[in-house]
Design a protein around this motif. Structure first.
Motif, short mmCIF file in Angstrom:
data_model
loop_
_atom_site.label_atom_id
_atom_site.label_comp_id
_atom_site.label_asym_id
_atom_site.label_seq_id
_atom_site.Cartn_x
_atom_site.Cartn_y
_atom_site.Cartn_z
N ASP A 12 0.35 -6.33 -10.54
CA ASP A 12 -0.26 -6.09 -11.85
C ASP A 12 -0.16 -4.61 -12.19
OD1 ASP A 12 -2.50 -4.52 -10.97
OD2 ASP A 12 -3.66 -6.32 -10.53
N TYR A 13 -0.60 -4.28 -13.38
CA TYR A 13 -0.48 -2.89 -13.87
C TYR A 13 -1.85 -2.32 -14.25
CZ TYR A 13 4.53 -3.52 -13.81
OH TYR A 13 5.83 -3.74 -13.38
N THR A 29 -1.27 -2.39 -8.94
CA THR A 29 -1.52 -2.86 -7.58
C THR A 29 -0.77 -4.16 -7.33
OG1 THR A 29 -3.75 -1.89 -7.63
CG2 THR A 29 -3.30 -3.50 -5.91
N SER A 30 -0.25 -4.31 -6.13
CA SER A 30 0.33 -5.58 -5.70
C SER A 30 -0.61 -6.21 -4.67
CB SER A 30 1.71 -5.37 -5.07
OG SER A 30 2.65 -4.93 -6.02
N ARG A 38 -1.05 -0.16 -3.33
CA ARG A 38 -1.40 0.61 -4.52
C ARG A 38 -0.19 1.37 -5.03
NH1 ARG A 38 -6.89 3.74 -3.04
NH2 ARG A 38 -5.61 4.39 -1.26
N HIS A 39 0.09 1.20 -6.33
CA HIS A 39 1.18 1.91 -6.99
C HIS A 39 0.61 2.94 -7.96
CE1 HIS A 39 3.63 -1.39 -5.42
NE2 HIS A 39 2.83 -2.24 -6.05
#
Length: 228
Positions: free
Chosen positions: A155-156, A213-214, A208-209
């Motif tokens: 997701d973003y 997050t994935s 965490r990006h």
């Protein structure tokens, strides 16, 4: 404040939001200027009520996990994901959001409970729906990871707080937790995910990006799949 009491307050707060929205939609129906607007409001009302009912049902399942009613068995992971996407596709289209699907797993069957796994994937996708915009495309992926099958949803949304991320990495949240940066059902949904995964002895985790997050769950491959 105890963890139990805080969890009850978080659950009550997050379930209050869809009820308030349903009330607003119902009031708007009474003054809808035309049939097209009325149909749109009706679809939104059904969608919001379905999500709220699913959350209530999931919470009731948590209370019944110790009863041993949810048997684990060989489950088609792709089949579960396809079913979730059939239900969620309308929601994504209605919200003008996009989600892609990527299946690369060679192992098709995993040991899980289908209903609990469905709820886990559904909650991951709900996060992706809520925390995305017109410029982003969320993704649902199924892949082989060592001797397990990994289901992940990207997701973003805003990054998870470190404390919650660590709990999730350890496989279980202590209770429904309010996540200020992720209002809505993120805290409650992740708690449901952690409880169901713990029951099935599955591994959960999050990456965490910078822009989201994935979330993922890893399930043991069914030996039946190997024999086949």
């Amino acid at each position: 404040m105890s963890v139990e009491v805080n969890g009850i307050l978080v659950a009550a707060h997050e379930l209050k939001a869809p009820l308030s929205l349903m009330r607003q939609l119902a009031l708007a129906l009474e003054i809808a200027p035309d049939e097209l607007t009325r149909q749109s409001l009706e679809r939104q009302l059904v969608e919001v009520s379905d999500r709220a009912l699913r959350q209530v049902n999931d919470l009731s399942k948590i209370a019944r996990l110790e009863d041993g009613l949810f048997v684990t068995e060989p489950v088609s992971v792709r089949g579960v994901c396809d079913s979730v996407m059939r239900e969620m596709r309308t929601c994504f289209n209605f919200e003008h959001r996009a989600i892609s699907m990527h299946y690369t797993n060679k192992s098709r069957l995993a040991i899980a409970n289908r209903d609990l796994l469905y709820s886990i994937v559904y909650n991951f996708c709900t996060n992706a729906l809520r925390y995305s915009d017109l410029q982003t495309t969320s993704s649902l992926s199924v892949s082989d990871h060592q001797d397990k099958i990994r289901i992940g949803v990207r997701d973003y949304g805003p990054a998870l707080p470190t404390a919650i991320w660590r709990e999730f990495q350890n496989g279980r949240l202590s209770g429904p937790t309010s996540i200020a940066m992720r209002p809505g059902s993120s805290g409650l949904g992740l708690y449901i995910v952690s409880e169901f995964a713990h029951y099935m002895h599955a591994q959960i985790g999050a990456v965490r990006h910078r822009d989201g997050t994935s979330f993922f769950i890893e399930l043991p491959v069914s030996k039946q799949a190997t024999l086949l």
